[in-house]
Write an enzyme that holds these catalytic residues in place. Structure first.
Site, PDB file in Angstrom:
ATOM      1  N   ARG A  49      -9.717   1.318  -0.010  1.00 41.58           N
ATOM      2  CA  ARG A  49      -9.586   1.814   1.325  1.00 41.58           C
ATOM      3  C   ARG A  49      -8.231   2.473   1.701  1.00 41.58           C
ATOM      4  O   ARG A  49      -7.415   2.410   1.180  1.00 41.58           O
ATOM      5  CB  ARG A  49      -9.680   0.613   2.084  1.00 41.58           C
ATOM      6  CG  ARG A  49      -8.605  -0.501   2.153  1.00 41.58           C
ATOM      7  CD  ARG A  49      -7.893  -0.456   3.233  1.00 41.58           C
ATOM      8  NE  ARG A  49      -6.591  -0.966   3.133  1.00 41.58           N
ATOM      9  CZ  ARG A  49      -5.526  -0.513   2.631  1.00 41.58           C
ATOM     10  NH1 ARG A  49      -5.415   0.808   2.221  1.00 41.58           N
ATOM     11  NH2 ARG A  49      -4.387  -1.189   2.524  1.00 41.58           N
ATOM     12  N   GLY A 153      -0.444   0.886  -6.625  1.00 35.58           N
ATOM     13  CA  GLY A 153       1.008   0.926  -5.794  1.00 35.58           C
ATOM     14  C   GLY A 153       0.798   2.148  -4.879  1.00 35.58           C
ATOM     15  O   GLY A 153       1.832   2.967  -4.506  1.00 35.58           O
ATOM     16  N   GLY A 155      -0.840   2.286  -1.998  1.00 35.47           N
ATOM     17  CA  GLY A 155      -1.226   1.742  -0.592  1.00 35.47           C
ATOM     18  C   GLY A 155      -2.824   1.863  -0.253  1.00 35.47           C
ATOM     19  O   GLY A 155      -3.143   1.983   0.805  1.00 35.47           O
ATOM     20  N   SER A 157      -5.146   0.051  -1.694  1.00 36.50           N
ATOM     21  CA  SER A 157      -5.786  -0.834  -2.062  1.00 36.50           C
ATOM     22  C   SER A 157      -6.327  -1.292  -3.603  1.00 36.50           C
ATOM     23  O   SER A 157      -7.620  -1.945  -3.684  1.00 36.50           O
ATOM     24  CB  SER A 157      -6.744  -1.527  -0.977  1.00 36.50           C
ATOM     25  OG  SER A 157      -7.182  -2.603  -0.965  1.00 36.50           O
ATOM     26  N   SER A 158      -5.524  -0.769  -4.347  1.00 31.80           N
ATOM     27  CA  SER A 158      -6.184  -1.165  -5.678  1.00 31.80           C
ATOM     28  C   SER A 158      -5.868  -2.615  -6.221  1.00 31.80           C
ATOM     29  O   SER A 158      -7.106  -3.150  -6.862  1.00 31.80           O
ATOM     30  CB  SER A 158      -5.232  -0.684  -6.872  1.00 31.80           C
ATOM     31  OG  SER A 158      -3.908  -0.960  -6.731  1.00 31.80           O
ATOM     32  N   ASP A 202      -7.971  -5.426   3.367  1.00 31.98           N
ATOM     33  CA  ASP A 202      -8.352  -4.641   2.279  1.00 31.98           C
ATOM     34  C   ASP A 202      -9.796  -5.148   1.563  1.00 31.98           C
ATOM     35  O   ASP A 202     -10.658  -4.407   1.274  1.00 31.98           O
ATOM     36  CB  ASP A 202      -7.333  -4.607   1.370  1.00 31.98           C
ATOM     37  CG  ASP A 202      -6.049  -4.260   1.784  1.00 31.98           C
ATOM     38  OD1 ASP A 202      -6.114  -4.049   2.805  1.00 31.98           O
ATOM     39  OD2 ASP A 202      -5.004  -4.641   1.131  1.00 31.98           O
ATOM     40  N   LYS A 247       3.595  -4.067  -3.876  1.00 35.02           N
ATOM     41  CA  LYS A 247       3.886  -5.360  -3.048  1.00 35.02           C
ATOM     42  C   LYS A 247       4.429  -6.502  -3.817  1.00 35.02           C
ATOM     43  O   LYS A 247       5.055  -7.228  -3.007  1.00 35.02           O
ATOM     44  CB  LYS A 247       2.403  -5.871  -2.326  1.00 35.02           C
ATOM     45  CG  LYS A 247       2.173  -4.785  -1.028  1.00 35.02           C
ATOM     46  CD  LYS A 247       1.041  -5.692  -0.432  1.00 35.02           C
ATOM     47  CE  LYS A 247      -0.342  -5.551  -0.984  1.00 35.02           C
ATOM     48  NZ  LYS A 247      -1.544  -5.356  -1.020  1.00 35.02           N
ATOM     49  N   TYR A 255       6.934  -7.089   2.248  1.00 39.78           N
ATOM     50  CA  TYR A 255       5.747  -7.539   2.785  1.00 39.78           C
ATOM     51  C   TYR A 255       5.891  -8.981   3.154  1.00 39.78           C
ATOM     52  O   TYR A 255       5.669  -9.416   4.477  1.00 39.78           O
ATOM     53  CB  TYR A 255       4.735  -7.176   1.834  1.00 39.78           C
ATOM     54  CG  TYR A 255       3.162  -7.460   2.681  1.00 39.78           C
ATOM     55  CD1 TYR A 255       2.456  -6.523   3.150  1.00 39.78           C
ATOM     56  CD2 TYR A 255       2.777  -8.557   2.615  1.00 39.78           C
ATOM     57  CE1 TYR A 255       1.422  -6.571   3.697  1.00 39.78           C
ATOM     58  CE2 TYR A 255       1.398  -8.933   3.331  1.00 39.78           C
ATOM     59  CZ  TYR A 255       0.816  -7.861   3.804  1.00 39.78           C
ATOM     60  OH  TYR A 255      -0.465  -7.928   4.560  1.00 39.78           O
TER      61      TYR A 255
END
Ligand code: GLA
Length: 498
Positions: A49, A153, A155, A157-158, A202, A247, A255
């Site tokens: 996303r 990595g 951002g 949302s893998s 996510d 993260k 985070y």
């Protein structure tokens, strides 16, 4: 409502990418057959996303506005009822094949979150689904081949795309009959087993997103999603800075620390406002806000947020940063309790906790989400749709303020993200902001369809050519690309299974 099963790729992907996706699915099926000597029974997919507005506020209980992207995680699956062995292979040779066994109803499967291990994300989905299913089943053995196109990595949302597709694979293999809502709720909690205390945006986007719409996701009083029509002529471009934002590794300093800072801020505010009068613990700003305005009718959410900012100025007065002891004192807690409740499962590393700055970001960002959606709705109702560029400019301004707030108050940007956003703004982006957790990863730009090529070219020249001169055309096209709102999770069965 359960995740839909479809038999044509057309109902999942855009026309422009149908041929490419068709070839990709064929390759996955062929490779599956080579590895396992049989064909998959079904293929599940869950997308990444891009978040348009509402960064780092989901875990404070506030609504956010992401949309799904075409990049996704696809898992081809075959089952075997004669055993409970799971074998999981990946098209990407970077991720070695893993096998594990179901460990029984109590434990389900062991997840060692002390290391960054790719199959942990599958195990999160596996464990979560089997634990939450009402029917207690002995799961079938599974042979799986994964193919992911969401860059890790970035951002984008893998991890949620992987956890949600894993959960969906387990549901489908064992006919668990869980709804989209249950799948999402379980995936949110399950993903925390890898060691990141993430919110729910996510997973909600990955499961509920609809083609052609952004998705407003609310978390309080319960998870609820609402498609939002974006103005016609709004085009989005994603640019990955190629600074990997992982993260998991940086959790204690980034985070997870922000989660503690926002929770403790809310807890202090609750203590100042309500003392010991409540028998429940309030530790999100949304909970504190709802309690504070419970008896004050007719105040819009935007006005409530504005008043909350005044309370933050009044009660979270230390702007240089709190120590653990200072936070505990201000919240009417003892230090050990603060550590045990907020810093033990997800440890943090910092000298001070900047509660005031984080609160200002959260509350202003929550207000920006409301403003953004209001403008989209107003525009939708405007039958003449006359001032398109005005509307895009208003939305762009909100995105720019969001980036500014992320960079200065929430401290989750980095020089590369600031740089790509600046270049974009100078080349026809109405708005440019980091998307996802930040500290690297991707940015999203709002522009017009006509300006997309110019914008992409400018960022290529001024960011990628300078920093990655050796990059091929394909690598560049992979780093910066236009995107549109895509469909959420699906089960695909439109292939020959013999
Ligand atoms: C990550 C988390 C989300 C959200 C964003 C920041 O993507 O997984 O829950 O908190 O960061 O908005």
């Amino acid at each position: 409502m359960s995740v839909p099963t479809v038999d044509s790729l057309q109902s999942i992907y855009t026309n422009a990418s149908l041929i490419k996706q068709g070839e990709r699915y064929d390759t996955v099926i062929k490779q599956f057959n080579q590895i396992y000597g049989r064909f998959p029974e079904f293929i599940v997919r869950s997308p990444g996303r891009v978040n348009l507005i509402g960064e780092h506020i989901d875990y404070s209980g506030y609504g956010v506005l992401p949309m799904a992207i075409e990049r996704d995680v696809v898992q081809a699956v075959a089952t075997d009822a004669s055993n409970t062995k799971v074998q999981i292979a990946n098209m990407n040779p970077k991720y070695p094949t893993r096998t594990f066994e179901y460990e029984g109803e109590e434990k389900v499967v062991t997840i060692d979150s002390s290391s960054l291990e790719w199959s942990n994300y599958f195990k999160c989905g596996y464990k979560g689904m089997l634990e939450s299913s009402k029917e207690k089943v002995t799961p079938k053995g599974m042979s799986i081949l994964v193919d992911g196109t969401v860059p890790a990595g970035s951002g984008l949302s893998s991890s949620a795309a992987f956890v949600c597709s894993s959960a969906l694979a387990v549901i489908t293999a064992n006919q668990l009959g869980l709804s989209k809502q249950e799948l999402t709720e379980v995936a949110i909690v399950a993903e925390r087993n890898v060691g990141v205390n993430s919110g729910g945006m996510d997973q909600a986007a990955s499961v509920f997103a609809e083609k052609n719409y952004a998705l407003y996701v609310e978390f309080v009083p319960k998870l609820k999603t609402l498609p939002v029509q974006l103005p016609s002529g709004a085009s989005f471009v994603i640019a990955h800075t190629l600074v990997t934002a992982d993260k998991f590794t940086s959790g204690p300093k980034h985070y997870n620390l922000r989660v503690v800072e926002t929770k403790m801020g809310a807890r202090i505010l609750a203590h100042c406002l309500f003392g010991n009068k409540l028998d429940v613990v309030l530790d999100t700003y949304k909970q504190v806000m709802d309690e504070y305005f419970k008896t004050k009718q007719g105040i819009s959410e935007q006005d409530q947020l504005t008043q909350m900012l005044t309370l933050v100025d009044r009660y979270l007065t230390n702007t240089t940063g709190y120590t653990v002891k200072e936070m505990a004192d201000a919240a009417g807690m003892v230090e050990n309790d603060v550590v045990a409740t907020y810093m033990t499962r997800f440890p943090v590393q910092t000298d001070v906790f900047r509660l005031h700055q984080r609160a200002v970001h959260v509350l202003t960002e929550a207000r920006r989400v409301q403003q953004f959606i209001y403008i989209c709705h107003q525009h939708e109702q405007d039958v003449n749709n006359t001032n398109n560029n005005d509307v895009l400019k208003q939305l762009g301004d909100i995105m720019n303020s969001s980036h500014e707030s992320c960079a200065t108050s929430f401290d989750c940007s980095c020089p590369e993200l600031d740089q790509v956003c600046n270049v974009a703004r100078q080349h026809g982006a109405f708005g440019a902001r980091l998307t996802g957790a930040g500290w690297g990863g991707a940015a999203v730009f709002l522009t017009t369809p006509e300006n997309v090529p110019t914008l992409i070219q400018a960022v290529k020249e001024q960011y990628y050519h300078k920093n990655f001169p050796e990059f091929s055309k394909d690598q560049l096209d992979d780093a910066i690309f236009p995107t549109e709102p895509c469909r959420g999770a699906t089960i695909f069965t439109g292939f020959d299974q013999s």
